[in-house]
Design a protein around this motif. Structure first.
Motif, PDB file in Angstrom:
ATOM      1  N   ALA A   1     -14.832 -30.253 -16.515  1.00  0.00           N
ATOM      2  CA  ALA A   1     -14.208 -28.974 -15.611  1.00  0.00           C
ATOM      3  C   ALA A   1     -14.257 -29.265 -14.128  1.00  0.00           C
ATOM      4  CB  ALA A   1     -15.144 -27.693 -15.969  1.00  0.00           C
ATOM      5  N   GLU A   2     -14.530 -30.505 -13.727  1.00  0.00           N
ATOM      6  CA  GLU A   2     -14.484 -30.553 -12.298  1.00  0.00           C
ATOM      7  C   GLU A   2     -13.075 -30.568 -11.541  1.00  0.00           C
ATOM      8  OE1 GLU A   2     -16.575 -33.856 -10.831  1.00  0.00           O
ATOM      9  OE2 GLU A   2     -18.247 -33.623 -12.203  1.00  0.00           O
ATOM     10  N   ASN A   3     -12.848 -30.244 -10.513  1.00  0.00           N
ATOM     11  CA  ASN A   3     -11.379 -30.112  -9.961  1.00  0.00           C
ATOM     12  C   ASN A   3     -11.753 -30.448  -8.274  1.00  0.00           C
ATOM     13  OD1 ASN A   3     -12.299 -27.827  -8.178  1.00  0.00           O
ATOM     14  ND2 ASN A   3     -12.160 -26.654 -10.299  1.00  0.00           N
ATOM     15  N   PRO A   4     -10.544 -30.719  -7.746  1.00  0.00           N
ATOM     16  CA  PRO A   4     -10.697 -31.308  -6.238  1.00  0.00           C
ATOM     17  C   PRO A   4     -11.345 -29.959  -5.418  1.00  0.00           C
ATOM     18  CG  PRO A   4      -8.549 -31.988  -7.255  1.00  0.00           C
ATOM     19  CD  PRO A   4      -9.282 -31.130  -8.122  1.00  0.00           C
ATOM     20  N   TRP A   5     -11.007 -28.757  -5.610  1.00  0.00           N
ATOM     21  CA  TRP A   5     -11.563 -27.757  -4.744  1.00  0.00           C
ATOM     22  C   TRP A   5     -13.094 -27.786  -4.576  1.00  0.00           C
ATOM     23  CZ3 TRP A   5      -8.135 -25.554  -8.705  1.00  0.00           C
ATOM     24  CH2 TRP A   5      -6.709 -25.256  -8.156  1.00  0.00           C
ATOM     25  N   VAL A   6     -13.743 -28.148  -5.623  1.00  0.00           N
ATOM     26  CA  VAL A   6     -15.172 -28.109  -5.597  1.00  0.00           C
ATOM     27  C   VAL A   6     -15.917 -29.313  -4.862  1.00  0.00           C
ATOM     28  CG1 VAL A   6     -15.620 -26.852  -7.576  1.00  0.00           C
ATOM     29  CG2 VAL A   6     -15.542 -29.217  -7.646  1.00  0.00           C
ATOM     30  N   HIS A   7     -14.732 -30.433  -4.854  1.00  0.00           N
ATOM     31  CA  HIS A   7     -15.061 -31.770  -4.100  1.00  0.00           C
ATOM     32  C   HIS A   7     -14.861 -31.616  -2.577  1.00  0.00           C
ATOM     33  CE1 HIS A   7     -16.590 -33.915  -7.461  1.00  0.00           C
ATOM     34  NE2 HIS A   7     -15.573 -33.616  -8.078  1.00  0.00           N
ATOM     35  N   GLY A   8     -14.002 -30.689  -2.293  1.00  0.00           N
ATOM     36  CA  GLY A   8     -13.852 -30.326  -0.915  1.00  0.00           C
ATOM     37  C   GLY A   8     -12.898 -31.383  -0.126  1.00  0.00           C
ATOM     38  N   GLN A   9     -12.294 -32.251  -0.639  1.00  0.00           N
ATOM     39  CA  GLN A   9     -11.688 -33.349   0.081  1.00  0.00           C
ATOM     40  C   GLN A   9     -10.086 -32.934   0.006  1.00  0.00           C
ATOM     41  OE1 GLN A   9     -13.348 -35.671   1.788  1.00  0.00           O
ATOM     42  NE2 GLN A   9     -14.991 -34.359   1.108  1.00  0.00           N
ATOM     43  N   ALA A  10      -9.539 -32.214  -1.144  1.00  0.00           N
ATOM     44  CA  ALA A  10      -8.105 -32.038  -1.109  1.00  0.00           C
ATOM     45  C   ALA A  10      -7.657 -30.869  -1.918  1.00  0.00           C
ATOM     46  CB  ALA A  10      -7.480 -33.120  -1.897  1.00  0.00           C
ATOM     47  N   THR A  11      -6.425 -30.241  -1.434  1.00  0.00           N
ATOM     48  CA  THR A  11      -6.119 -28.772  -1.886  1.00  0.00           C
ATOM     49  C   THR A  11      -5.364 -29.184  -3.272  1.00  0.00           C
ATOM     50  OG1 THR A  11      -6.485 -27.816  -0.043  1.00  0.00           O
ATOM     51  CG2 THR A  11      -4.911 -26.584  -1.567  1.00  0.00           C
ATOM     52  N   PRO A  12      -5.326 -29.107  -4.439  1.00  0.00           N
ATOM     53  CA  PRO A  12      -4.485 -29.500  -5.452  1.00  0.00           C
ATOM     54  C   PRO A  12      -3.142 -28.228  -5.571  1.00  0.00           C
ATOM     55  CG  PRO A  12      -6.638 -28.826  -6.595  1.00  0.00           C
ATOM     56  CD  PRO A  12      -6.686 -28.596  -4.963  1.00  0.00           C
ATOM     57  N   ILE A  13      -2.042 -28.995  -5.938  1.00  0.00           N
ATOM     58  CA  ILE A  13      -0.625 -28.316  -6.105  1.00  0.00           C
ATOM     59  C   ILE A  13      -0.269 -28.261  -7.599  1.00  0.00           C
ATOM     60  CG2 ILE A  13      -0.111 -28.487  -3.653  1.00  0.00           C
ATOM     61  CD1 ILE A  13       1.823 -30.721  -4.095  1.00  0.00           C
ATOM     62  N   LEU A  14      -0.847 -29.395  -8.285  1.00  0.00           N
ATOM     63  CA  LEU A  14      -0.153 -29.556  -9.620  1.00  0.00           C
ATOM     64  C   LEU A  14      -1.297 -30.190 -10.356  1.00  0.00           C
ATOM     65  CD1 LEU A  14       1.963 -29.886 -11.714  1.00  0.00           C
ATOM     66  CD2 LEU A  14       2.327 -32.230 -10.893  1.00  0.00           C
ATOM     67  N   THR A  15      -1.660 -29.736 -11.646  1.00  0.00           N
ATOM     68  CA  THR A  15      -2.599 -30.301 -12.694  1.00  0.00           C
ATOM     69  C   THR A  15      -1.919 -30.384 -13.974  1.00  0.00           C
ATOM     70  OG1 THR A  15      -4.817 -30.069 -13.283  1.00  0.00           O
ATOM     71  CG2 THR A  15      -3.432 -28.072 -13.382  1.00  0.00           C
ATOM     72  N   MET A  16      -2.572 -31.541 -14.572  1.00  0.00           N
ATOM     73  CA  MET A  16      -2.114 -31.742 -16.101  1.00  0.00           C
ATOM     74  C   MET A  16      -3.466 -31.788 -16.641  1.00  0.00           C
ATOM     75  SD  MET A  16      -0.114 -35.036 -17.926  1.00  0.00           S
ATOM     76  CE  MET A  16      -1.045 -36.028 -17.098  1.00  0.00           C
ATOM     77  N   ASP A  17      -3.546 -30.671 -17.925  1.00  0.00           N
ATOM     78  CA  ASP A  17      -4.939 -30.743 -18.670  1.00  0.00           C
ATOM     79  C   ASP A  17      -4.602 -31.880 -19.568  1.00  0.00           C
ATOM     80  OD1 ASP A  17      -6.876 -30.135 -20.390  1.00  0.00           O
ATOM     81  OD2 ASP A  17      -6.252 -28.022 -20.732  1.00  0.00           O
ATOM     82  N   VAL A  18      -5.716 -32.726 -19.749  1.00  0.00           N
ATOM     83  CA  VAL A  18      -5.861 -33.781 -20.660  1.00  0.00           C
ATOM     84  C   VAL A  18      -7.121 -33.811 -21.554  1.00  0.00           C
ATOM     85  CG1 VAL A  18      -4.845 -35.681 -19.396  1.00  0.00           C
ATOM     86  CG2 VAL A  18      -6.706 -35.274 -19.204  1.00  0.00           C
ATOM     87  N   TRP A  19      -7.554 -32.456 -21.868  1.00  0.00           N
ATOM     88  CA  TRP A  19      -8.498 -32.242 -22.891  1.00  0.00           C
ATOM     89  C   TRP A  19      -7.598 -32.264 -24.221  1.00  0.00           C
ATOM     90  CZ3 TRP A  19     -13.482 -29.475 -23.092  1.00  0.00           C
ATOM     91  CH2 TRP A  19     -14.417 -29.438 -21.900  1.00  0.00           C
ATOM     92  N   GLU A  20      -8.369 -32.690 -25.240  1.00  0.00           N
ATOM     93  CA  GLU A  20      -7.649 -32.923 -26.424  1.00  0.00           C
ATOM     94  C   GLU A  20      -6.984 -31.642 -26.977  1.00  0.00           C
ATOM     95  OE1 GLU A  20      -9.541 -34.458 -30.070  1.00  0.00           O
ATOM     96  OE2 GLU A  20      -8.262 -36.345 -29.367  1.00  0.00           O
ATOM     97  N   HIS A  21      -7.669 -30.291 -26.741  1.00  0.00           N
ATOM     98  CA  HIS A  21      -7.015 -29.058 -27.248  1.00  0.00           C
ATOM     99  C   HIS A  21      -5.820 -28.982 -26.484  1.00  0.00           C
ATOM    100  CE1 HIS A  21      -9.941 -27.351 -23.945  1.00  0.00           C
ATOM    101  NE2 HIS A  21      -8.431 -27.040 -23.704  1.00  0.00           N
ATOM    102  N   ALA A  22      -5.280 -29.686 -25.380  1.00  0.00           N
ATOM    103  CA  ALA A  22      -3.789 -29.128 -24.663  1.00  0.00           C
ATOM    104  C   ALA A  22      -2.794 -29.713 -25.477  1.00  0.00           C
ATOM    105  CB  ALA A  22      -4.069 -30.076 -23.525  1.00  0.00           C
TER     106      ALA A  22
END
Length: 240
Positions: free
Chosen positions: A186-207
């Motif tokens: 569930a991690e993402n760049p927001w919580v790491h604080g270094q970058a602001t996401p503008i696009l994401t792709m889910d690669v969990w198998e349920h996707a």
């Protein structure tokens, strides 16, 4: 009401103390139920019909992915926060507080997955795909060398994420340059604080399992035909 995209309307965000959190929260305000008594996290509606992404992504996939998995994160999170100091917080505030400087609390996974999935749905659209234009296209050429090189790096991020996770295109907060990354679970760049996401792709198998079975590379290749570059461009402009 404010609008960040022509077809999205959002309620005013309250109690987000930093510009960073306000930027993250702007995508998710539709998921919050406002009340004078309480504020519960609710499942955001899809920004298009469940069959709108066919034949690339099936209605069955959206029924399972949005209606079951995304909904489960919302329901589980509400159960976890009930009666706690997080009861009544915005989902982004819950996510950031739960991250706990890299020592996540039990609520983090569900909160972050609510945020990540909402961002994912709004990264796609019917009759989309193709290539970005304008300032975003110029930034991709500047920072990756070409659109094809961006695709190669973004695809590799998704393909090499071991197990479940996400691939991201983000704006580095310090340099304002574009960068590709991947995060587990569930991690993402927001919580790491270094970058602001503008696009994401889910690669969990349920996707992708309903449509592609275990063929993640096929899913990744098809994803480019779904990207809503207008939405991504708006996020890029907001992140600068």
């Amino acid at each position: 009401f404010a609008r960040s995209l022509p077809y999205h309307s959002f309620v005013t965000m309250m109690s987000i103390r930093s510009a960073f959190c306000r930027q993250v929260a702007s995508t998710y305000r539709r998921s919050m139920h406002q009340s004078s008594v309480c504020k519960a996290v609710t499942l955001p509606d899809l920004p298009y019909a469940k069959n709108a992404l066919e034949p690339i992504m099936s209605e069955e996939t959206l029924e399972v992915h949005h209606g079951k998995h995304h909904a489960a994160y919302v329901n589980n999170l509400n159960g976890q926060i009930k009666g706690t100091d997080m009861d009544g917080m915005d989902v982004v505030e819950i996510m950031m507080k739960s991250w706990n400087n890299g020592s996540p609390a039990a609520t983090f996974n569900n909160a972050a997955q609510v945020v990540n999935h909402t961002f994912f749905w709004e990264s796609m659209g019917p009759n989309c795909g193709g290539k970005p234009t304008g300032d975003l296209a110029a930034a991709i050429d500047r920072d990756f060398g070409s659109f094809e090189e961006f695709k190669a790096q973004f695809s590799a991020a998704g393909a090499t994420q071991f197990g479940s996770g996400w691939a991201w295109l983000s704006v580095n907060n310090a340099t304002k340059k574009l960068e590709v990354s991947k995060t587990p679970n569930a991690e993402n760049p927001w919580v790491h604080g270094q970058a602001t996401p503008i696009l994401t792709m889910d690669v969990w198998e349920h996707a992708y399992y309903v449509d592609q079975r275990n063929k993640r590379p096929d899913y990744i290749a098809s994803f480019y035909s779904l990207i809503n570059w207008d939405a991504v461009a708006a996020r890029y402009a907001a992140a600068l």
